[in-house]
Structures are given as structure tokens and as C-alpha cells.
Design an enzyme around this catalytic site. Structure first.
Site, PDB file in Angstrom:
ATOM      1  N   GLY A  84      35.206  43.019  42.811  1.00  0.00           N
ATOM      2  CA  GLY A  84      34.618  41.683  42.820  1.00  0.00           C
ATOM      3  C   GLY A  84      33.334  41.685  43.621  1.00  0.00           C
ATOM      4  O   GLY A  84      32.718  42.730  43.820  1.00  0.00           O
ATOM      5  N   GLU A 100      35.492  47.872  45.042  1.00  0.00           N
ATOM      6  CA  GLU A 100      34.507  48.078  43.961  1.00  0.00           C
ATOM      7  C   GLU A 100      33.668  46.815  43.905  1.00  0.00           C
ATOM      8  O   GLU A 100      34.115  45.795  43.368  1.00  0.00           O
ATOM      9  CB  GLU A 100      35.231  48.298  42.619  1.00  0.00           C
ATOM     10  CG  GLU A 100      36.112  49.531  42.581  1.00  0.00           C
ATOM     11  CD  GLU A 100      35.327  50.825  42.416  1.00  0.00           C
ATOM     12  OE1 GLU A 100      34.162  50.766  41.978  1.00  0.00           O
ATOM     13  OE2 GLU A 100      35.872  51.884  42.749  1.00  0.00           O
ATOM     14  N   LEU A 101      32.462  46.871  44.478  1.00  0.00           N
ATOM     15  CA  LEU A 101      31.670  45.644  44.629  1.00  0.00           C
ATOM     16  C   LEU A 101      30.428  45.675  43.740  1.00  0.00           C
ATOM     17  O   LEU A 101      30.358  46.446  42.794  1.00  0.00           O
ATOM     18  CB  LEU A 101      31.323  45.452  46.111  1.00  0.00           C
ATOM     19  CG  LEU A 101      32.530  45.509  47.077  1.00  0.00           C
ATOM     20  CD1 LEU A 101      32.085  45.370  48.514  1.00  0.00           C
ATOM     21  CD2 LEU A 101      33.569  44.456  46.731  1.00  0.00           C
ATOM     22  N   CYS A 146      28.529  44.998  36.695  1.00  0.00           N
ATOM     23  CA  CYS A 146      28.200  45.522  38.035  1.00  0.00           C
ATOM     24  C   CYS A 146      27.189  46.651  37.996  1.00  0.00           C
ATOM     25  O   CYS A 146      26.543  46.925  39.004  1.00  0.00           O
ATOM     26  CB  CYS A 146      29.467  45.957  38.754  1.00  0.00           C
ATOM     27  SG  CYS A 146      30.382  47.209  37.862  1.00  0.00           S
ATOM     28  N   GLU A 177      22.285  40.631  44.059  1.00  0.00           N
ATOM     29  CA  GLU A 177      22.820  40.977  42.739  1.00  0.00           C
ATOM     30  C   GLU A 177      22.655  39.770  41.814  1.00  0.00           C
ATOM     31  O   GLU A 177      23.182  38.698  42.106  1.00  0.00           O
ATOM     32  CB  GLU A 177      24.308  41.331  42.856  1.00  0.00           C
ATOM     33  CG  GLU A 177      24.936  41.652  41.528  1.00  0.00           C
ATOM     34  CD  GLU A 177      26.426  41.936  41.608  1.00  0.00           C
ATOM     35  OE1 GLU A 177      27.139  41.205  42.321  1.00  0.00           O
ATOM     36  OE2 GLU A 177      26.871  42.865  40.937  1.00  0.00           O
TER      37      GLU A 177
HETATM   38  P1  NAP Z   1      34.623  37.350  42.964  1.00  0.00           P
HETATM   39  O1  NAP Z   1      34.210  35.935  42.968  1.00  0.00           O
HETATM   40  O2  NAP Z   1      34.427  38.161  44.194  1.00  0.00           O
HETATM   41  O3  NAP Z   1      36.175  37.345  42.557  1.00  0.00           O
HETATM   42  C1  NAP Z   1      36.887  38.525  42.342  1.00  0.00           C
HETATM   43  C2  NAP Z   1      38.356  38.272  42.594  1.00  0.00           C
HETATM   44  O4  NAP Z   1      38.568  38.019  43.972  1.00  0.00           O
HETATM   45  C3  NAP Z   1      38.917  37.059  41.854  1.00  0.00           C
HETATM   46  O5  NAP Z   1      40.228  37.328  41.431  1.00  0.00           O
HETATM   47  C4  NAP Z   1      38.898  35.996  42.942  1.00  0.00           C
HETATM   48  O6  NAP Z   1      39.793  34.949  42.720  1.00  0.00           O
HETATM   49  C5  NAP Z   1      39.307  36.820  44.121  1.00  0.00           C
HETATM   50  N1  NAP Z   1      38.990  36.231  45.420  1.00  0.00           N
HETATM   51  C6  NAP Z   1      37.951  35.433  45.731  1.00  0.00           C
HETATM   52  N2  NAP Z   1      37.990  35.129  47.048  1.00  0.00           N
HETATM   53  C7  NAP Z   1      39.057  35.771  47.557  1.00  0.00           C
HETATM   54  C8  NAP Z   1      39.637  35.864  48.867  1.00  0.00           C
HETATM   55  N3  NAP Z   1      39.096  35.242  49.901  1.00  0.00           N
HETATM   56  N4  NAP Z   1      40.745  36.620  49.031  1.00  0.00           N
HETATM   57  C9  NAP Z   1      41.285  37.260  47.990  1.00  0.00           C
HETATM   58  N5  NAP Z   1      40.800  37.201  46.733  1.00  0.00           N
HETATM   59  C10 NAP Z   1      39.693  36.480  46.530  1.00  0.00           C
HETATM   60  O7  NAP Z   1      33.926  38.156  41.786  1.00  0.00           O
HETATM   61  P2  NAP Z   1      33.699  37.719  40.268  1.00  0.00           P
HETATM   62  O8  NAP Z   1      32.661  36.657  40.223  1.00  0.00           O
HETATM   63  O9  NAP Z   1      35.011  37.482  39.590  1.00  0.00           O
HETATM   64  O10 NAP Z   1      33.110  39.085  39.688  1.00  0.00           O
HETATM   65  C11 NAP Z   1      31.790  39.444  39.825  1.00  0.00           C
HETATM   66  C12 NAP Z   1      31.605  40.461  40.922  1.00  0.00           C
HETATM   67  O11 NAP Z   1      32.429  41.588  40.706  1.00  0.00           O
HETATM   68  C13 NAP Z   1      30.185  41.002  40.932  1.00  0.00           C
HETATM   69  O12 NAP Z   1      29.715  41.083  42.252  1.00  0.00           O
HETATM   70  C14 NAP Z   1      30.338  42.370  40.332  1.00  0.00           C
HETATM   71  O13 NAP Z   1      29.333  43.294  40.679  1.00  0.00           O
HETATM   72  C15 NAP Z   1      31.664  42.784  40.841  1.00  0.00           C
HETATM   73  N6  NAP Z   1      32.210  43.858  40.021  1.00  0.00           N
HETATM   74  C16 NAP Z   1      32.250  45.130  40.517  1.00  0.00           C
HETATM   75  C17 NAP Z   1      32.722  46.168  39.736  1.00  0.00           C
HETATM   76  C18 NAP Z   1      32.811  47.574  40.257  1.00  0.00           C
HETATM   77  O14 NAP Z   1      33.599  48.330  39.707  1.00  0.00           O
HETATM   78  N7  NAP Z   1      32.047  47.945  41.266  1.00  0.00           N
HETATM   79  C19 NAP Z   1      33.136  45.902  38.437  1.00  0.00           C
HETATM   80  C20 NAP Z   1      33.068  44.599  37.956  1.00  0.00           C
HETATM   81  C21 NAP Z   1      32.615  43.588  38.756  1.00  0.00           C
HETATM   82  P3  NAP Z   1      39.292  33.591  42.015  1.00  0.00           P
HETATM   83  O15 NAP Z   1      38.910  33.993  40.638  1.00  0.00           O
HETATM   84  O16 NAP Z   1      40.469  32.714  42.097  1.00  0.00           O
HETATM   85  O17 NAP Z   1      38.124  33.093  42.811  1.00  0.00           O
END
Ligand code: NAP
Length: 470
Positions: free
Chosen positions: A225, A245-246, A279, A373
Site C-alpha cells: 500500500g 511493498e510501498l 506502483c 507518488e
Molecule cells: P493504502 O491507502 O495505503 O491502503 C492499502 C491497504 O492498507 C488497504 O487495505 C487499507 O485499508 C489499509 N490501511 C490503511 N490504513 C491502515 C492502517 N492504519 N492500518 C492498517 N491498514 C491500513 O493504499 P492504496 O491506495 O490501496 O494503494 C495504493 C498504494 O499502494 C500506492 O502507494 C502504491 O504504490 C502501493 N502499491 C505498492 C505495490 C508494491 O508492490 N510495491 C503494489 C501495489 C500498490 P482501507 O482500504 O480500508 O483504507
């Protein structure tokens, strides 16, 4: 759909509406799980681990291979789910389903290869009678948290390796895209996974995340995430393993000797595929001055031809962003860059959750569209002359996931390979290339540890040493 706790499909009165990001139409609902639900799921996973750790290698291989087979039979249904709850086009969704099947297949194959080695205990004076070995054992309950942008394959990247190595799992999928994750859970149970081996709790991360992350019964948090949630989790997790994995603001270099017929379409795909919500998507594009003008014209022309529209339409190349709020965010970031001197070469327009593929020139390096990003269909184009200076600029990023360089000169390629601080560098490809079994992950704020099945299994197991005193 319902959530999966202790082998039962559980509903709650409080619901979360899962909507199509293009038109906000209701796709389905899931229960809004609570911290108590999360605690119950962890307790079930603790029990489930007593079963999953005793599964033979053959049983683990069979369950995962059978799951891949069931997914194969449901390719269309899975792709439709991804392109209804998420923002991928139907063609992108089909591609993701294929990758997720590979991820589960390779997980079943890697289960066969989890091994150890004998140790030379008799090498120490006085230890001549000792013999022994180590093997890798599962660590226990794994807490997996996944994002919206690859709602099936990134879940498979957690579940496949965790279950291949005998762990049990509590999964919290992204709130906007929980459906296809629940479907994968259904298929794993159908394939014979012990019913408490996988628990899936739907609910808001900020409400139920802490209950998972801070629980001492959970031995590892594997998170994909954004950095904000990632850093929050790292601070709270306590003494447990962490996989992060950010995100990134990936860079691609196009040298003056590059094959533009390959480079231009690859950069268009890399920047605008999945509406830029990727990502390793191309965000900073550095093009050598000698070919800048030719590249720019081709790049803008090809980008203008992209068909933007509803994800479920076969003709659509670029779907919506995941929410209107996200589209408004990138609109504001582009406005900020314009106010600081950036020029819009194409795009820059928003309609609801749809943001037109956008190319910016002359954006300052400090603008959000460059330094943060973007996770949107927006790319910043730069002209350069000196490779070493560009590498310095690339490395000034707080991120470091992937980079790409287009060149025919092996010396340029090696300069980039050796000097760019990233987890993966693609030569004659953009940053947006990976296969599912390679070590995948980043440096700096892009993450900690590696995924890619074999590498995730390594993180999800620990060595146990055995020594016989004969
Ligand atoms: P996100 O907002 O960080 O959410 C990811 C997950 O974390 C969701 O299930 C979210 O739940 C949960 N979450 C949020 N706050 C949390 C907390 N305080 N404690 C525990 N869990 C929490 O990311 P996104 O918008 O879904 O995805 C986009 C991001 O993912 C981008 O930054 C992207 O680069 C990254 N990403 C990285 C990779 C890699 O492999 N490096 C691959 C794909 C994506 P909710 O949905 O309920 O908020």
C-alpha cells in the site's frame, strides 16, 4: 458478499457499499467488520495454524494447484469482478487474472522446494559426534493487508507463499475492492484449505487495522500500500516480521541511441496503463536532448489516441481513477505544477473520476507531480544531456522501486544498473515491467523485504536447527 471468519461466511448489519468507480453504481455490499471481528479472525487463525502447519508438502502443493485450476475455470467471472469494483479496464483485468493464476501455480511449485541443508556440527573440536541440519518452518499467523490497484494478484502474492509454507492468514483487503479477494478465499476453501487457515475481514483500515497490526499472536505483517499507512504500521507492529511493498515515482531514461519504436509505446503503456495507478508506473521520463523533440511529438500523438472511458468497454484503454476524490487530488497536483511553470502537452482535464492522460513539461523537480507518488495517469517529461546528472536527479527521490533505461549502448546500461538506487532496473523496458516470480520490492521509502513467491516464502518462514549428539 460476506467475510470469512473461522471457516464461516459472516455478515454484519453495518455494510460497506462497493461501487463501480466509473459511474458510482452499486456492485455489491460487504460487512463493515469491527475490531472484535478482527480479534475473532486472529483467534481462528491461531487454531487454523495448528492444521496448516501439519499439512504435508503434497497437500499444500495440491491445494494451491487446485486453486489455480479453479481460477482458470473462472477467468471471465474474476476479470468482470476486478473491472467492476476496481478501475482496471476489462482487458487489464483479464491480464491480472492470468498473472494471479501464475502466482498461485508458482506458489504450489515453490512449496516443493522449501528445504534446508545439513550442517557441519563435527567441525568444532569436541563436536565430532554431532550431526544435524536445519529446515525452514512456518512462522504462524500472518496478517496480510492489500491495496486496491491489483485486487486479485496482490492478494495472491500474500496468500500463495503464506499457505505454500504452512502458515495461516488473516487478510484485510482494500475497502474499495474486497470482492475478488473474498472470491479467491472461496476458491481456496473449495480446493481443500483447512477452513480456519484463511480468514478475510472486510472493513476500514483505520478502524480495524490496529487490531491486526498490534496483536502479538500475529507473527508477521505483510503490507502492500501507500507509505503513509506503511509507516504507521511499522511504528505500531512491535516485535514481529514486517514486509512492506510501498509506492514510488519511477523514472525512465531514453538515451539518444534508443530504439524509439520500442521506447515510445512502452512509455505510453507504462505511464497510462491502469490509469497510472500502478506502483511501478512511469512517472518521471528523462529523454536525451538529441531526440527529445522527436520523442515528445510521438509520445504526445500516441497518448492522444488512447481511448478513455468505462472500464467494462472492450475499446477502453484508460479507465477511471479509483475514486472521484483521487481524480480531484491529481487535478490539484497538476494545477500546482502549472502554477510553478509546468506546461500541459496533453490532458489536464477531469470529468468525475476520469482524469485524462496527462503529459507535463517543465515541471519543477520539487512539484508534487514529480517528487511525490502521483498514482494517476500523469507523467512529467524532462530533457537531459548528461547521464550521470540524470542518475543523480533520479536518486534524489525518497523512493526507489524500479527504473528503466532505453539504450543500445552496454556502457550506458551498466552505468544505470550500477548507479540507480532501486530494487529493479529494466534495460530497454520501462520501470513498469515485472514477472511474478522475480524478487520484487524497493529501497528507501519504497519498502522493506521482497515478494515474488520464493522470496516471500523465505520471509514467511524461519530456519529451525536440529542437532543430534550421537
Ligand atoms: P493504502 O491507502 O495505503 O491502503 C492499502 C491497504 O492498507 C488497504 O487495505 C487499507 O485499508 C489499509 N490501511 C490503511 N490504513 C491502515 C492502517 N492504519 N492500518 C492498517 N491498514 C491500513 O493504499 P492504496 O491506495 O490501496 O494503494 C495504493 C498504494 O499502494 C500506492 O502507494 C502504491 O504504490 C502501493 N502499491 C505498492 C505495490 C508494491 O508492490 N510495491 C503494489 C501495489 C500498490 P482501507 O482500504 O480500508 O483504507
Amino acid at each position: 458478499m460476506k467475510m470469512l471468519i473461522g471457516g464461516k461466511w459472516v455478515d454484519r448489519e453495518k455494510k460497506i457499499e462497493v461501487t463501480n468507480p466509473y459511474d458510482n453504481s452499486l456492485v455489491d455490499t460487504v460487512p463493515a467488520g469491527s475490531a472484535e471481528d478482527m480479534k475473532a479472525a486472529i483467534a481462528a487463525a491461531v487454531e487454523g495454524f495448528q492444521e496448516t502447519k501439519r499439512l504435508s508438502t503434497l497437500e499444500r502443493i495440491t491445494i494451491l494447484a487446485k486453486t489455480a485450476g479453479l481460477m482458470e475455470g473462472k477467468r471471465d467471472e474474476l476479470a468482470r469482478m476486478i473491472s467492476s469494483e476496481g478501475s482496471k479496464t476489462i482487458r487489464e483485468a483479464r491480464f491480472e487474472v492470468g498473472r494471479a493464476i501464475t502466482t498461485m501455480t508458482v506458489s504450489s511449485e515453490e512449496a516443493r522446494r522449501i528445504d534446508g541443508e545439513t550442517l557441519p556440527f563435527d567441525s568444532r573440536p569436541g563436536s565430532q559426534n554431532r550431526r544435524g541440519y536445519y529446515y525452514r518452518f512456518p512462522i504462524g499467523v500472518i496478517g496480510a493487508i492489500t491495496p486496491f490497484n491489483d485486487p486479485l494478484n496482490l492478494v495472491a502474492h500474500k496468500l500463495g507463499p503464506a499457505l505454500a509454507s504452512g502458515n495461516s492468514v488473516v487478510l484485510k483487503p482494500a475497502t474499495v475492492t474486497p470482492l475478488v479477494a473474498l472470491k479467491l478465499g472461496e476458491l481456496l476453501l473449495e480446493a481443500g484449505l483447512p477452513s480456519k487457515g484463511l480468514n478475510i475481514v472486510t472493513g476500514y483500515g483505520h478502524e480495524i487495522g490496529d487490531a491486526l497490526v498490534t496483536d502479538d499472536r500475529v507473527r508477521m505483517i505483510t503490507f502492500t500500500g501507500g507509505p503513509e499507512a506503511g509507516l504507521d504500521i511499522v511504528k505500531k507492529a512491535g516485535l514481529k516480521k514486517i514486509g512492506m511493498e510501498l509506492g514510488s515515482n519511477s523514472a525512465v531514461i531514453v538515451m539518444d541511441d534508443a530504439d524509439l519504436e520500442r521506447a515510445v509505446p512502452a512509455c505510453v503503456d507504462g505511464a497510462f496503463g491502469c490509469a497510472g495507478q500502478n506502483c511501478i508506473g512511469v512517472q518521471r521520463l528523462f529523454v536525451h536532448a538529441k531526440i527529445f523533440s522527436e520523442f515528445k511529438d510521438e509520445f504526445v500523438t500516441k497518448t492522444k489516441k488512447l481511448v478513455v472511458g468505462p472500464q467494462r468497454d472492450e475499446k477502453t484503454d484508460v479507465g477511471p481513477m479509483i475514486t472521484e476524490g483521487e481524480a480531484e487530488r491529481i487535478e490539484a497536483w497538476v494545477q500546482e505544477a502549472i502554477s510553478q511553470g509546468a506546461k500541459v502537452l496533453t490532458g489536464g482535464m477531469r470529468r468525475g473520476s476520469v482524469y485524462q492522460p496527462t503529459i507535463l513539461a517543465d515541471a519543477p523537480l520539487t512539484a508534487k507531480v514529480v517528487a511525490e507518488e502521483v498514482f494517476a495517469p500523469t507523467v512529467a517529461l524532462f530533457e537531459f544531456r548528461d547521464l550521470a546528472s540524470v542518475i543523480e536527479i533520479i536518486n534524489s527521490s525518497k523512493y526507489g522501486l524500479h527504473a528503466g533505461i532505453f539504450t543500445q549502448d552496454i556502457n550506458n546500461a551498466f552505468q544505470a544498473i550500477e548507479d540507480i538506487d532501486v530494487g529493479g532496473i529494466m534495460v530497454n523496458d520501462t520501470s513498469d515491467y515485472r514477472i511474478d516470480q522475480m524478487p520484487f520490492g524497493g529501497v528507501k521509502l519504497s519498502g522493506l523485504g521482497r515478494e515474488g513467491i520464493k522470496f516471500a516464502i523465505y520471509e514467511m518462514t524461519e530456519p529451525k536447527v536440529v542437532c543430534f549428539n550421537l
